[in-house]
Design a protein around this motif. Structure first.
Motif, mmCIF file in Angstrom:
data_model
loop_
_atom_site.group_PDB
_atom_site.id
_atom_site.type_symbol
_atom_site.label_atom_id
_atom_site.label_comp_id
_atom_site.label_asym_id
_atom_site.label_seq_id
_atom_site.Cartn_x
_atom_site.Cartn_y
_atom_site.Cartn_z
ATOM 1 N N ALA A 140 0.827 -1.208 0.000
ATOM 2 C CA ALA A 140 0.000 0.000 0.000
ATOM 3 C C ALA A 140 0.858 1.254 0.000
ATOM 4 O O ALA A 140 0.566 2.226 -0.723
ATOM 5 N N VAL A 141 1.925 1.269 0.787
ATOM 6 C CA VAL A 141 2.813 2.438 0.801
ATOM 7 C C VAL A 141 3.616 2.503 -0.491
ATOM 8 O O VAL A 141 3.759 3.574 -1.100
ATOM 9 N N ARG A 142 4.108 1.384 -0.926
ATOM 10 C CA ARG A 142 4.910 1.319 -2.157
ATOM 11 C C ARG A 142 4.128 1.834 -3.366
ATOM 12 O O ARG A 142 4.712 2.436 -4.283
ATOM 13 N N ALA A 143 2.827 1.630 -3.378
ATOM 14 C CA ALA A 143 1.996 2.061 -4.507
ATOM 15 C C ALA A 143 2.062 3.572 -4.718
ATOM 16 O O ALA A 143 1.870 4.061 -5.837
ATOM 17 N N GLN A 144 2.344 4.313 -3.657
ATOM 18 C CA GLN A 144 2.438 5.766 -3.790
ATOM 19 C C GLN A 144 3.739 6.204 -4.466
ATOM 20 O O GLN A 144 3.782 7.275 -5.088
ATOM 21 N N ALA A 145 4.783 5.400 -4.326
ATOM 22 C CA ALA A 145 6.101 5.779 -4.880
ATOM 23 C C ALA A 145 6.917 4.528 -5.144
ATOM 24 O O ALA A 145 7.861 4.219 -4.409
ATOM 25 N N PRO A 146 6.567 3.775 -6.198
ATOM 26 C CA PRO A 146 7.276 2.519 -6.473
ATOM 27 C C PRO A 146 8.783 2.688 -6.607
ATOM 28 O O PRO A 146 9.544 1.776 -6.236
ATOM 29 N N HIS A 147 9.228 3.822 -7.103
ATOM 30 C CA HIS A 147 10.658 4.056 -7.288
ATOM 31 C C HIS A 147 11.392 4.271 -5.967
ATOM 32 O O HIS A 147 12.632 4.303 -5.947
ATOM 33 N N ARG A 148 10.648 4.354 -4.880
ATOM 34 C CA ARG A 148 11.261 4.535 -3.558
ATOM 35 C C ARG A 148 11.066 3.303 -2.677
ATOM 36 O O ARG A 148 11.094 3.382 -1.455
#
Length: 231
Positions: free
Chosen positions: A114-122
């Motif tokens: 869920a968090v990764r979905a906001q900034a996959p490159h991070r």
């Protein structure tokens, strides 16, 4: 007419970048120990390789259970500290001593997705923040509020992360992560999978590899692969 020579058709073609996928589990102590080395390595190769982090699923199915069922954790964590320098916080040590905290990697993978979905490159930075929340602060990765705190810590939308932590979409993303790891035959964590076009995926490094060792192994492998097919 012009006397400028035309570029051959392949002049602007580029070789696809290698891809590195770090398969971790947020409840894996060796992954926590590995995170500093991998973070350094990933930052140094961000311009030359596609890098992502996925969840592998350590404590799933019949392995979900209280932390107290896994004996010798303090000794294991002391070994991780000795070999990697990673520190375990008092709040986490209290969880181990109490023994009741339930390790559920599916919940952790859903929240991470869920968090990764906001900034996959991070994803590397997000994974590090998630493991710090558990291993330093003793935060539960089955609590949606943890993902608000993690997202806030890395400058993302905490409210969105909390709301989306355990949705159908995050569940689907977690299951997709598990499936990818399984298809590669990954059985232990941490595992870094290198994919180079035209070659079979290969695992590089180990839980105690330094950033320099990871760089040397990657560069050596790419040097070998660049010669493939030449006489």
């Amino acid at each position: 007419m012009t006397d400028h020579a035309q570029n051959p058709p392949h002049a602007h073609e580029t070789t696809p970048a290698p891809k590195l996928t770090y398969v971790f589990d947020a409840y894996c102590g060796w992954c926590y120990g590995f995170e500093a080395a991998f973070g350094d390595f990933a930052r140094s190769r961000a311009d030359s390789a596609a890098i992502e982090v996925i969840s592998g699923g350590l404590f799933v199915g019949s392995r979900v259970g209280p932390i107290g069922a896994f004996t010798g954790l303090h000794a294991a964590n002391e070994r991780i500290t000795a070999l990697t320098g990673a520190q375990f916080g008092p709040a986490f040590r209290d969880l181990v001593d109490d023994g009741e905290f339930v390790l559920d990697s599916t919940d952790a993978a859903r929240g991470f997705a869920a968090v990764r979905a906001q900034a996959p490159h991070r994803s590397v930075e997000i994974a590090q923040a998630l493991q710090s929340a558990f291993y330093l602060q003793g935060a539960s990765l089955s609590d949606a509020r943890t993902y608000r705190a993690v997202a806030d810590r890395v400058g993302l939308d905490g409210g969105r992360a909390e709301a989306e932590a355990f949705t159908d979409a995050s569940s689907a993303a977690a299951e997709a992560d598990f499936a990818r790891a399984s298809n590669w035959g990954v059985r232990g964590f941490p595992t870094v999978v290198l994919e180079v076009p035209g070659r079979a995926p290969v695992a590089i490094g180990s839980a105690t590899s330094t950033a320099d060792e990871l760089r040397a192994e990657l560069d050596g492998y790419l040097g070998v692969s660049s010669q493939a097919g030449r006489p």
